[in-house]
Design an enzyme around this catalytic site. Structure first.
Site, PDB file in Angstrom:
ATOM      1  N   HIS A   1       0.853  -1.195   0.000  1.00  0.00           N
ATOM      2  CA  HIS A   1       0.000   0.000   0.000  1.00  0.00           C
ATOM      3  C   HIS A   1       0.888   1.244   0.000  1.00  0.00           C
ATOM      4  O   HIS A   1       2.016   1.208   0.514  1.00  0.00           O
ATOM      5  CB  HIS A   1      -0.917  -0.011   1.231  1.00  0.00           C
ATOM      6  CG  HIS A   1      -1.968   1.050   1.170  1.00  0.00           C
ATOM      7  ND1 HIS A   1      -1.728   2.351   1.542  1.00  0.00           N
ATOM      8  CD2 HIS A   1      -3.248   1.012   0.739  1.00  0.00           C
ATOM      9  CE1 HIS A   1      -2.832   3.069   1.352  1.00  0.00           C
ATOM     10  NE2 HIS A   1      -3.772   2.267   0.863  1.00  0.00           N
TER      11      HIS A   1
ATOM     12  N   GLU B   1      -3.403   3.293  -7.322  1.00  0.00           N
ATOM     13  CA  GLU B   1      -3.825   4.427  -6.489  1.00  0.00           C
ATOM     14  C   GLU B   1      -2.761   5.526  -6.567  1.00  0.00           C
ATOM     15  O   GLU B   1      -1.700   5.394  -5.946  1.00  0.00           O
ATOM     16  CB  GLU B   1      -3.941   4.008  -5.020  1.00  0.00           C
ATOM     17  CG  GLU B   1      -4.958   2.948  -4.716  1.00  0.00           C
ATOM     18  CD  GLU B   1      -5.260   2.888  -3.213  1.00  0.00           C
ATOM     19  OE1 GLU B   1      -6.435   2.901  -2.879  1.00  0.00           O
ATOM     20  OE2 GLU B   1      -4.319   2.846  -2.408  1.00  0.00           O
TER      21      GLU B   1
HETATM   22  O1  G3P Z   1      -6.501   1.998   0.514  1.00  0.00           O
HETATM   23  C1  G3P Z   1      -7.368   2.952   0.036  1.00  0.00           C
HETATM   24  C2  G3P Z   1      -6.759   4.264  -0.063  1.00  0.00           C
HETATM   25  O2  G3P Z   1      -5.432   4.427  -0.021  1.00  0.00           O
HETATM   26  C3  G3P Z   1      -7.542   5.317  -0.674  1.00  0.00           C
HETATM   27  O3  G3P Z   1      -7.875   6.120   0.401  1.00  0.00           O
HETATM   28  O4  G3P Z   1      -9.171   7.759   1.598  1.00  0.00           O
HETATM   29  O5  G3P Z   1      -8.579   8.135  -0.787  1.00  0.00           O
HETATM   30  O6  G3P Z   1     -10.263   6.414  -0.180  1.00  0.00           O
HETATM   31  P1  G3P Z   1      -9.032   7.170   0.242  1.00  0.00           P
END
Ligand code: G3P
Length: 224
Positions: free
Chosen positions: A93, A140
Site C-alpha cells: 500500500h 492508487e
Molecule cells: O486503501 C485505500 C486508499 O489508499 C484510498 O484512500 O481515503 O482516498 O479512499 P481514500
C-alpha cells in the site's frame, strides 16, 4: 465476469479501529451488498474479533510479512492471519511500501491460499507487480489518496492504462482503482473505465453515516 469488488480499507482511522471497528462493521454488515463482493481490510488487532462476529463478511489484512512462525517479533506473519480469519491481504500500500522481493516472497509463501491485492502508484509499478501474478492489482495515485477528487475523474487515463497493461501481461489479474473514491458514481465510473472494483478508505471511515455511504458505493457497483 466476477462480481464487482468494493474494498474498504480501515487503515488506522480511530473510527475504524479497536472498539470503534466493532460498531462500524456492525453497521456496514447491514448494507445490502447482493451482487457485489464486499471486503473490509482491517487492523491486525481487530481481525479475529470482527471475523468471528461476522462470519459472512470477508476480511483482509492490510499488510503481511513473508516470515515464518518463530523468531519474528512484531512482524505480521501470514499463517496466524489466515487462522484468525484473513481471506486476503493488501500488500505494498502507498502507506506501507515494500520492495518487489517482499511481494514475491509473500506470494510464494501464501501459494494462493488467500488472495493478495498488490497496490501500485502508477502504471510502471503495476506492470512490475503484474509479473509476479498477484490475484489483484489496485492502482492508487498517492497524491489523490485521502482527497476529495476521485481518481476516476482526476486521472481516468491511469485506470484505463493500468487495466490494459496488466491484462496484457496476465488477463487473470483483477484490476482495482482507488484514491478519492467516495460515491456510487465514482464506483460506476471505475467500472466503466475497465476496473473490476475499487479500494477506498476515507469515504467510509470519515463519513457521518458510513452505512449509507457504503450502500451508495455498492449501488453504484451494481448499476454499472
Ligand atoms: O486503501 C485505500 C486508499 O489508499 C484510498 O484512500 O481515503 O482516498 O479512499 P481514500
Amino acid at each position: 465476469m466476477s462480481e464487482p469488488l468494493v474494498v474498504v480499507n480501515c487503515k488506522t482511522y480511530a473510527s475504524a479501529s479497536g472498539l470503534a471497528s466493532t460498531a462500524l462493521v456492525d453497521a456496514l454488515a447491514k448494507v445490502n451488498s447482493d451482487g457485489v463482493r464486499l471486503v473490509l481490510a482491517v487492523s491486525a488487532f481487530d481481525l479475529h474479533a470482527l471475523a468471528t462476529a461476522h462470519p459472512r463478511l470477508e476480511f483482509w489484512a492490510q499488510h503481511l510479512d513473508p516470515v515464518g512462525q518463530g523468531s519474528y517479533t512484531g512482524w505480521l506473519e501470514p499463517e496466524t492471519a489466515m487462522e484468525r480469519g484473513a481471506s486476503g491481504t493488501l500488500i505494498n500500500h502507498a502507506e506501507h511500501k515494500v520492495d518487489l522481493d517482499h511481494v514475491e516472497r509473500l506470494l510464494g509463501q501464501l501459494d494462493g491460499r488467500i488472495q493478495t491485492c498488490a497496490c501500485a502508484a502508477d502504471e510502471a509499478e503495476a506492470k512490475a507487480l503484474a509479473g509476479l501474478a498477484p490475484a489483484m492489482i489496485a492502482v492508487e495515485p498517492p497524491e489523490l489518496i485521502g482527497g476529495d477528487v476521485s481518481v476516476t475523474s482526476a486521472d481516468p487515463g491511469i485506470v484505463q492504462d493500468t487495466v490494459r497493461l496488466v491484462k496484457d501481461i496476465n488477463a487473470d489479474i483483477m484490476v482495482l482503482c482507488g484514491a478519492g473514491v467516495k460515491t456510487g458514481e465514482d464506483v460506476n465510473a471505475a467500472l466503466r473505465l475497465g476496473a473490476e472494483g475499487v479500494l477506498l478508505a476515507s469515504g467510509v471511515t470519515k463519513a457521518s453515516d458510513p452505512a449509507a455511504v457504503l450502500q451508495d458505493l455498492v449501488d453504484g457497483a451494481r448499476g454499472a
